[in-house]
Design a protein around this motif. Structure first.
Motif, PDB file in Angstrom:
ATOM      1  N   PRO A  21    -108.289   4.715 -64.102  1.00 52.77           N
ATOM      2  CA  PRO A  21    -109.394   3.942 -64.717  1.00 52.77           C
ATOM      3  C   PRO A  21    -109.953   2.891 -63.764  1.00 52.77           C
ATOM      4  CG  PRO A  21    -107.286   3.166 -65.549  1.00 52.77           C
ATOM      5  CD  PRO A  21    -106.977   4.350 -64.664  1.00 52.77           C
ATOM      6  N   SER A  22    -110.703   3.355 -62.791  1.00 54.33           N
ATOM      7  CA  SER A  22    -111.176   2.489 -61.706  1.00 54.33           C
ATOM      8  C   SER A  22    -112.457   1.748 -62.088  1.00 54.33           C
ATOM      9  CB  SER A  22    -111.397   3.321 -60.444  1.00 54.33           C
ATOM     10  OG  SER A  22    -112.275   4.400 -60.700  1.00 54.33           O
ATOM     11  N   VAL A  23    -112.395   0.981 -63.160  1.00 54.83           N
ATOM     12  CA  VAL A  23    -113.547   0.201 -63.630  1.00 54.83           C
ATOM     13  C   VAL A  23    -113.655  -1.053 -62.774  1.00 54.83           C
ATOM     14  CG1 VAL A  23    -114.604  -0.973 -65.579  1.00 54.83           C
ATOM     15  CG2 VAL A  23    -113.231   1.098 -65.958  1.00 54.83           C
ATOM     16  N   SER A  24    -114.771  -1.210 -62.093  1.00 51.07           N
ATOM     17  CA  SER A  24    -114.937  -2.336 -61.176  1.00 51.07           C
ATOM     18  C   SER A  24    -115.504  -3.577 -61.833  1.00 51.07           C
ATOM     19  CB  SER A  24    -115.832  -1.919 -60.003  1.00 51.07           C
ATOM     20  OG  SER A  24    -117.067  -1.409 -60.478  1.00 51.07           O
ATOM     21  N   ALA A  25    -115.927  -3.480 -63.076  1.00 47.57           N
ATOM     22  CA  ALA A  25    -116.523  -4.620 -63.771  1.00 47.57           C
ATOM     23  C   ALA A  25    -115.493  -5.728 -63.986  1.00 47.57           C
ATOM     24  CB  ALA A  25    -117.106  -4.178 -65.112  1.00 47.57           C
ATOM     25  N   ALA A  26    -115.975  -6.956 -64.018  1.00 45.53           N
ATOM     26  CA  ALA A  26    -115.108  -8.107 -64.257  1.00 45.53           C
ATOM     27  C   ALA A  26    -114.392  -7.952 -65.597  1.00 45.53           C
ATOM     28  CB  ALA A  26    -115.935  -9.393 -64.245  1.00 45.53           C
ATOM     29  N   GLY A  27    -113.150  -8.417 -65.643  1.00 42.88           N
ATOM     30  CA  GLY A  27    -112.368  -8.324 -66.859  1.00 42.88           C
ATOM     31  C   GLY A  27    -111.501  -7.089 -66.935  1.00 42.88           C
ATOM     32  N   HIS A  28    -111.655  -6.184 -65.988  1.00 43.23           N
ATOM     33  CA  HIS A  28    -110.822  -4.983 -65.932  1.00 43.23           C
ATOM     34  C   HIS A  28    -109.820  -5.115 -64.786  1.00 43.23           C
ATOM     35  CE1 HIS A  28    -113.148  -2.563 -68.887  1.00 43.23           C
ATOM     36  NE2 HIS A  28    -114.093  -3.401 -68.527  1.00 43.23           N
ATOM     37  N   ASP A  29    -108.781  -4.323 -64.832  1.00 43.40           N
ATOM     38  CA  ASP A  29    -107.668  -4.443 -63.889  1.00 43.40           C
ATOM     39  C   ASP A  29    -108.101  -4.034 -62.479  1.00 43.40           C
ATOM     40  OD1 ASP A  29    -105.285  -4.531 -62.549  1.00 43.40           O
ATOM     41  OD2 ASP A  29    -104.261  -3.040 -63.795  1.00 43.40           O
ATOM     42  N   PRO A  30    -108.194  -4.979 -61.535  1.00 44.04           N
ATOM     43  CA  PRO A  30    -108.612  -4.603 -60.179  1.00 44.04           C
ATOM     44  C   PRO A  30    -107.595  -3.726 -59.461  1.00 44.04           C
ATOM     45  CG  PRO A  30    -107.895  -6.895 -60.242  1.00 44.04           C
ATOM     46  CD  PRO A  30    -107.944  -6.429 -61.661  1.00 44.04           C
ATOM     47  N   TYR A  68    -121.718   9.653 -48.337  1.00 47.45           N
ATOM     48  CA  TYR A  68    -121.472   8.512 -49.239  1.00 47.45           C
ATOM     49  C   TYR A  68    -121.215   8.998 -50.660  1.00 47.45           C
ATOM     50  CZ  TYR A  68    -122.298   4.638 -52.402  1.00 47.45           C
ATOM     51  OH  TYR A  68    -122.157   3.716 -53.415  1.00 47.45           O
ATOM     52  N   ALA A  69    -120.288   8.316 -51.336  1.00 46.79           N
ATOM     53  CA  ALA A  69    -120.108   8.412 -52.791  1.00 46.79           C
ATOM     54  C   ALA A  69    -119.412   7.115 -53.208  1.00 46.79           C
ATOM     55  CB  ALA A  69    -119.289   9.643 -53.172  1.00 46.79           C
ATOM     56  N   HIS A  70    -119.110   6.960 -54.487  1.00 49.82           N
ATOM     57  CA  HIS A  70    -118.356   5.775 -54.918  1.00 49.82           C
ATOM     58  C   HIS A  70    -117.265   6.193 -55.890  1.00 49.82           C
ATOM     59  CE1 HIS A  70    -120.279   5.355 -58.958  1.00 49.82           C
ATOM     60  NE2 HIS A  70    -121.357   5.811 -58.360  1.00 49.82           N
ATOM     61  N   HIS A  71    -116.133   5.475 -55.803  1.00 44.77           N
ATOM     62  CA  HIS A  71    -114.983   5.837 -56.629  1.00 44.77           C
ATOM     63  C   HIS A  71    -114.809   4.926 -57.839  1.00 44.77           C
ATOM     64  CE1 HIS A  71    -112.178   2.578 -55.315  1.00 44.77           C
ATOM     65  NE2 HIS A  71    -112.882   2.624 -54.199  1.00 44.77           N
ATOM     66  N   ASP A  72    -115.590   3.851 -57.938  1.00 47.52           N
ATOM     67  CA  ASP A  72    -115.506   3.014 -59.129  1.00 47.52           C
ATOM     68  C   ASP A  72    -116.357   3.598 -60.249  1.00 47.52           C
ATOM     69  OD1 ASP A  72    -117.879   2.314 -57.668  1.00 47.52           O
ATOM     70  OD2 ASP A  72    -118.073   0.523 -58.907  1.00 47.52           O
ATOM     71  N   VAL A  73    -116.029   3.235 -61.497  1.00 43.45           N
ATOM     72  CA  VAL A  73    -116.705   3.810 -62.665  1.00 43.45           C
ATOM     73  C   VAL A  73    -117.101   2.697 -63.636  1.00 43.45           C
ATOM     74  CG1 VAL A  73    -115.434   5.974 -62.474  1.00 43.45           C
ATOM     75  CG2 VAL A  73    -114.556   4.171 -63.965  1.00 43.45           C
ATOM     76  N   GLN A  74    -117.906   3.079 -64.598  1.00 46.38           N
ATOM     77  CA  GLN A  74    -118.331   2.174 -65.666  1.00 46.38           C
ATOM     78  C   GLN A  74    -117.209   1.984 -66.701  1.00 46.38           C
ATOM     79  OE1 GLN A  74    -121.436   0.634 -66.888  1.00 46.38           O
ATOM     80  NE2 GLN A  74    -121.920   0.644 -64.708  1.00 46.38           N
ATOM     81  N   PRO A  75    -117.235   0.885 -67.458  1.00 42.30           N
ATOM     82  CA  PRO A  75    -116.350   0.786 -68.630  1.00 42.30           C
ATOM     83  C   PRO A  75    -116.628   1.927 -69.605  1.00 42.30           C
ATOM     84  CG  PRO A  75    -117.338  -1.349 -68.129  1.00 42.30           C
ATOM     85  CD  PRO A  75    -118.050  -0.332 -67.265  1.00 42.30           C
ATOM     86  N   VAL A  76    -115.696   2.177 -70.526  1.00 42.25           N
ATOM     87  CA  VAL A  76    -115.835   3.344 -71.411  1.00 42.25           C
ATOM     88  C   VAL A  76    -116.865   3.136 -72.508  1.00 42.25           C
ATOM     89  CG1 VAL A  76    -113.479   4.097 -70.979  1.00 42.25           C
ATOM     90  CG2 VAL A  76    -113.940   2.606 -72.936  1.00 42.25           C
TER      91      VAL A  76
END
Length: 461
Positions: A29-38, A91-99
């Motif tokens: 669960p690679s959610v990069s948004a603040a408040g999620h587990d870095p 290029y791509a990115h491995h972080d995702v949005q919250p559910v």
């Protein structure tokens, strides 16, 4: 020499592994948004680095500071090709949005990928797990088909903070500029035209985001006792917002660029197809005038994406003294974000109702992208996509913004930038029940193998 037939067969034979690797990546669960587990973003970066090492690359996890603190971890990997061969950056990115709303997912755990029919559901299956996995497996298969070597030098950059606006992106490019410099940059983070029809994204709108506050009173008032001579701040805000579009639904802010037609090679988009793709309710009219694809891709759009008002459950008979609305202005290719901001501010100042006090706080400013040039890399990509999908590739625009693409172009002005599709109209990226069409994923992996082989001169037409 590598043939398209051999590539398609190799991808088909190994596709179970592709799906398995995507499922494993989604499980983090690679959610990069603040408040999620870095720690989960770091875990995801290490996992991607291990996948690239398995494909024969030297890979490291790296982070650089952003403007407001440390950046999130990215993956940087490289493998040399023959001397004087083209340099390609993937290029791509491995972080995702919250559910989002977990109750609106059909599966119990959005991070446990679930196959239903031709689609794999789960957060990050498409945005942008499929982009990451497509790179990994295209590189692995290309080397296998080319005698264990790559025909061109390849650097892979998998970002870890795209979903939060890429705050350290510019610093990352500056820090690793020598390692990232390339002749061709392939960004796997856009959309195809529809399932089975591949596309290159040749234009992206930019974004100007502002918070607009209106103050009309120094404290709240009884709505019956004082209502009439005083218009509450929420009503005042509604009146101000209503001036942003004309009676036809076109953006009414003077000074904004508006292109009447999308790029050459773009497909037609019927109103019926658009209404079905967007889920427009029966009887709701479409806004704006002119070509539908231009309204989506090359003309400005403006939306209220948030507003601070009193929730119904705590509402009383009160005149609100202040109200704040968040506006998202999408700007056409060729529009300078700073000039668009100036035009928007001027419009708001001119149309403030009843002398309310106006405060505009600037948020995100993201440049647009125009990549419609007919370049050798673009021609190679069209050939590769058409050969892999068995359907003619088209040029499309995107109404959304990917500001870092313009940053890439500014940093590496000599590079040919290709923005390739992963998603489709049913993907629901950022929403509940995100999914990836597995048939398209198979074609995307094959297309990338063919593109790199074409750039490296080892493919037979």
């Amino acid at each position: 020499m590598i043939t398209a037939h051999a590539v398609r067969a190799a991808v088909r034979e190994s596709f179970d592994r592709v799906v398995s690797d995507l499922t494993d990546l989604v499980a983090i669960p690679s959610v990069s948004a603040a408040g999620h587990d870095p720690a989960q973003v770091s875990r995801s970066a290490e996992h991607v680095a291990a996948l690239l090492r398995g494909a024969g690359f030297e890979a490291q996890v790296a982070a650089v500071p952003g403007p407001d603190g440390p950046g999130r971890p990215a993956v940087l990997a490289h493998r040399d090709g023959p001397a004087d061969s083209p340099r390609v950056l993937l290029y791509a990115h491995h972080d995702v949005q919250p559910v989002g709303d977990a109750a609106r997912w059909r599966q119990a755990d959005p991070f446990a990928a679930e196959r239903r029919g031709e689609r794999l559901f789960g957060r990050g299956t498409a945005d942008d797990g499929a982009g990451v996995i497509a790179h990994v497996h295209a590189l692995r298969l290309l080397a296998e088909l080319n005698g264990g070597e790559l025909p061109c030098s390849v650097t892979v950059f998998i970002e870890g903070e795209e979903e939060v606006g890429s705050p350290s992106f510019g610093n990352f490019l500056h820090t690793y500029r020598g390692r990232l410099d390339a002749d061709v940059i392939v960004v796997a983070d856009s959309s195809n035209w529809k399932v089975g029809v591949p596309a290159l994204t040749t234009s992206l709108r930019g974004v100007v985001q502002v918070d607009v506050r209106l103050d009309v009173l120094d404290h709240a008032l009884h709505s019956g006792q004082y209502g009439g001579p005083v218009i509450d701040a929420v009503t005042a805000m509604c009146r101000l917002v209503s001036t942003l579009h004309d009676e036809r639904g076109d953006v009414a802010v003077d000074g904004l660029i508006s292109r009447p037609a999308a790029a050459p090679g773009s497909p037609d988009y019927s109103e019926a197809d658009f209404r079905a793709d967007a889920g427009v309710l029966e009887g709701v009219e479409l806004a704006g005038t002119g070509d539908l694809t231009a309204r989506l891709w090359t003309k400005p759009a403006l939306a209220v994406i948030g507003m601070d008002v009193t929730p119904l459950q705590v509402a009383g008979n009160v005149l609100a003294p202040s109200c704040t609305a968040r506006l998202s202005l999408r700007i056409a290719p060729g529009q300078d974000p700073a000039a668009a901001l100036t035009a928007l501010k001027a419009h708001l100042e001119e149309h403030v109702p009843f002398g309310a006090r106006l405060t505009v706080t600037v948020g995100e400013l993201g440049p647009a992208f125009d990549g419609a040039a007919d370049t050798p890399a673009a021609r190679a990509a069209h050939w590769a996509l058409t050969s892999a999908f068995g359907a003619e590739a088209v040029n499309i625009g995107q109404g959304g913004s990917i500001p870092f693409i313009a940053t890439l172009k500014e940093t590496f002005p000599e590079a040919q930038v290709l923005v390739t599709g992963i998603e489709d109209p049913d993907t629901r990226a950022h929403s509940e029940d995100e999914s990836m069409h597995l048939g398209d994923l198979e074609h995307i992996v094959a297309a990338e193998v063919l593109l790199l082989a074409r750039l490296g001169g080892v493919v037979a037409d």
